[in-house]
Design a protein around this motif. Structure first.
Motif, mmCIF file in Angstrom:
data_model
loop_
_atom_site.group_PDB
_atom_site.id
_atom_site.type_symbol
_atom_site.label_atom_id
_atom_site.label_comp_id
_atom_site.label_asym_id
_atom_site.label_seq_id
_atom_site.Cartn_x
_atom_site.Cartn_y
_atom_site.Cartn_z
ATOM 1 N N VAL A 28 6.009 22.717 64.498
ATOM 2 C CA VAL A 28 4.695 22.624 65.126
ATOM 3 C C VAL A 28 4.782 23.034 66.597
ATOM 4 O O VAL A 28 3.858 23.640 67.137
ATOM 5 C CB VAL A 28 4.119 21.193 64.977
ATOM 6 C CG1 VAL A 28 2.963 20.938 65.921
ATOM 7 C CG2 VAL A 28 3.706 20.948 63.538
ATOM 8 N N MET A 29 5.897 22.723 67.231
ATOM 9 C CA MET A 29 6.048 23.046 68.660
ATOM 10 C C MET A 29 6.585 24.449 68.906
ATOM 11 O O MET A 29 6.639 24.890 70.040
ATOM 12 C CB MET A 29 6.988 22.020 69.301
ATOM 13 C CG MET A 29 6.343 20.675 69.453
ATOM 14 S SD MET A 29 7.438 19.570 70.298
ATOM 15 C CE MET A 29 7.800 18.451 68.984
ATOM 16 N N GLY A 34 3.045 35.306 71.904
ATOM 17 C CA GLY A 34 2.628 35.118 73.298
ATOM 18 C C GLY A 34 3.778 35.051 74.274
ATOM 19 O O GLY A 34 4.559 35.994 74.414
ATOM 20 N N TRP A 35 3.908 33.916 74.952
ATOM 21 C CA TRP A 35 4.905 33.701 75.999
ATOM 22 C C TRP A 35 6.308 34.079 75.525
ATOM 23 O O TRP A 35 7.047 34.765 76.234
ATOM 24 C CB TRP A 35 4.878 32.239 76.452
ATOM 25 C CG TRP A 35 6.041 31.844 77.300
ATOM 26 C CD1 TRP A 35 6.177 32.065 78.636
ATOM 27 C CD2 TRP A 35 7.221 31.169 76.883
ATOM 28 N NE1 TRP A 35 7.393 31.576 79.079
ATOM 29 C CE2 TRP A 35 8.048 31.014 78.009
ATOM 30 C CE3 TRP A 35 7.676 30.679 75.661
ATOM 31 C CZ2 TRP A 35 9.290 30.395 77.958
ATOM 32 C CZ3 TRP A 35 8.906 30.062 75.594
ATOM 33 C CH2 TRP A 35 9.702 29.924 76.748
ATOM 34 N N TRP A 96 14.393 19.440 71.907
ATOM 35 C CA TRP A 96 14.748 20.792 72.325
ATOM 36 C C TRP A 96 13.565 21.743 72.093
ATOM 37 O O TRP A 96 13.210 22.536 72.971
ATOM 38 C CB TRP A 96 16.000 21.311 71.599
ATOM 39 C CG TRP A 96 16.396 22.645 72.142
ATOM 40 C CD1 TRP A 96 17.224 22.885 73.193
ATOM 41 C CD2 TRP A 96 15.912 23.921 71.704
ATOM 42 N NE1 TRP A 96 17.289 24.247 73.434
ATOM 43 C CE2 TRP A 96 16.497 24.898 72.534
ATOM 44 C CE3 TRP A 96 15.056 24.338 70.702
ATOM 45 C CZ2 TRP A 96 16.247 26.254 72.378
ATOM 46 C CZ3 TRP A 96 14.803 25.697 70.556
ATOM 47 C CH2 TRP A 96 15.405 26.640 71.399
ATOM 48 N N ASN A 97 12.950 21.653 70.913
ATOM 49 C CA ASN A 97 11.786 22.500 70.627
ATOM 50 C C ASN A 97 10.656 22.237 71.606
ATOM 51 O O ASN A 97 9.982 23.166 72.049
ATOM 52 C CB ASN A 97 11.292 22.269 69.186
ATOM 53 C CG ASN A 97 12.183 22.944 68.184
ATOM 54 O OD1 ASN A 97 12.104 24.138 67.971
ATOM 55 N ND2 ASN A 97 13.060 22.177 67.575
ATOM 56 N N TYR A 98 10.440 20.968 71.929
ATOM 57 C CA TYR A 98 9.395 20.602 72.882
ATOM 58 C C TYR A 98 9.667 21.252 74.244
ATOM 59 O O TYR A 98 8.771 21.873 74.833
ATOM 60 C CB TYR A 98 9.326 19.076 73.014
ATOM 61 C CG TYR A 98 8.375 18.612 74.088
ATOM 62 C CD1 TYR A 98 6.997 18.630 73.872
ATOM 63 C CD2 TYR A 98 8.845 18.193 75.325
ATOM 64 C CE1 TYR A 98 6.116 18.231 74.872
ATOM 65 C CE2 TYR A 98 7.972 17.785 76.318
ATOM 66 C CZ TYR A 98 6.611 17.812 76.085
ATOM 67 O OH TYR A 98 5.743 17.420 77.075
ATOM 68 N N LEU A 99 10.893 21.114 74.723
ATOM 69 C CA LEU A 99 11.230 21.658 76.037
ATOM 70 C C LEU A 99 11.169 23.179 76.063
ATOM 71 O O LEU A 99 10.609 23.775 76.980
ATOM 72 C CB LEU A 99 12.624 21.185 76.463
ATOM 73 C CG LEU A 99 12.778 19.685 76.715
ATOM 74 C CD1 LEU A 99 14.243 19.336 76.920
ATOM 75 C CD2 LEU A 99 11.928 19.230 77.885
ATOM 76 N N PHE A 101 9.885 25.579 73.686
ATOM 77 C CA PHE A 101 8.680 26.277 73.247
ATOM 78 C C PHE A 101 7.381 25.651 73.745
ATOM 79 O O PHE A 101 6.470 26.365 74.139
ATOM 80 C CB PHE A 101 8.627 26.351 71.716
ATOM 81 C CG PHE A 101 9.652 27.262 71.124
ATOM 82 C CD1 PHE A 101 9.490 28.640 71.162
ATOM 83 C CD2 PHE A 101 10.786 26.751 70.521
ATOM 84 C CE1 PHE A 101 10.429 29.490 70.610
ATOM 85 C CE2 PHE A 101 11.730 27.593 69.964
ATOM 86 C CZ PHE A 101 11.557 28.965 70.015
ATOM 87 N N PHE A 102 7.263 24.335 73.669
ATOM 88 C CA PHE A 102 5.978 23.694 73.949
ATOM 89 C C PHE A 102 5.660 23.670 75.439
ATOM 90 O O PHE A 102 4.552 24.018 75.837
ATOM 91 C CB PHE A 102 5.946 22.284 73.348
ATOM 92 C CG PHE A 102 4.574 21.705 73.264
ATOM 93 C CD1 PHE A 102 3.698 22.122 72.275
ATOM 94 C CD2 PHE A 102 4.156 20.742 74.158
ATOM 95 C CE1 PHE A 102 2.414 21.594 72.180
ATOM 96 C CE2 PHE A 102 2.882 20.200 74.077
ATOM 97 C CZ PHE A 102 2.010 20.625 73.090
#
Length: 165
Positions: A28-29, A34-35, A96-99, A101-102
């Motif tokens: 989800v994250m 895009g970025w 890690w995904n939060y930091l 990608f999110f």
């Protein structure tokens, strides 16, 4: 301390659900549009299509390892320690995904990935005396996160500094 025994099917179900939660939360994250597409990557970066099958295989091995370790643990304390390590690892995986990608902070993810890698190493070490196969099933995860951390470092070097850094 009361010994907590579950039927094998429940152990397998809990391990499977836990890994699915980690996969879905991380997924989800994760946004590779895009970025992410604006970043520069090293030539050795695996193709984007490879990440899904690799993570699916790794998480299946993690779930199986967790179930085998739980079943093989000789005491409630041993089950609690191993379960706690698996939960910590799942949380670090999601973080890690939060930091990265999110919140788009590969620099922070680069620091966090060291803790993720150490949590996998702790699992390899903790499960080894319980069941060697359960321990060895985690080695591909350890290797993959090592590769991912090198990729993370390259991305930071090629694209930094990041917001707030």
């Amino acid at each position: 301390m009361m010994d907590f025994i579950l039927p094998a099917w429940q152990v397998i179900a809990i391990a499977a659900v836990g890994t699915v939660v980690v996969a879905v939360a991380g997924g989800v994250m994760t946004d590779t549009t895009g970025w992410y597409r604006t970043l520069r990557f090293p030539a050795w970066k695996p193709p984007d299509w490879a990440f899904g099958p690799i993570w699916t295989t790794i998480l299946a091995l993690v779930a199986l390892s967790a179930a085998i370790a739980w079943e093989g643990a000789s005491s409630s304390l041993e089950r609690t320690i191993v379960s706690g390590l698996f939960v910590l690892n799942g949380l670090l995986n999601i973080l890690w995904n939060y930091l990265f990608f999110f919140i788009r902070r590969p620099d922070l993810a680069m620091v966090e990935v060291a803790f993720l890698w150490l949590s996998i190493l702790a699992l390899v070490v903790a499960t080894y005396p319980i069941n060697r196969a359960a321990s060895l099933m985690l080695v591909p995860y350890l290797v993959w996160v090592g590769i991912a951390s090198a990729l993370n470092r390259s991305i930071v070097r090629m694209n930094g500094p990041f917001a707030g850094a």
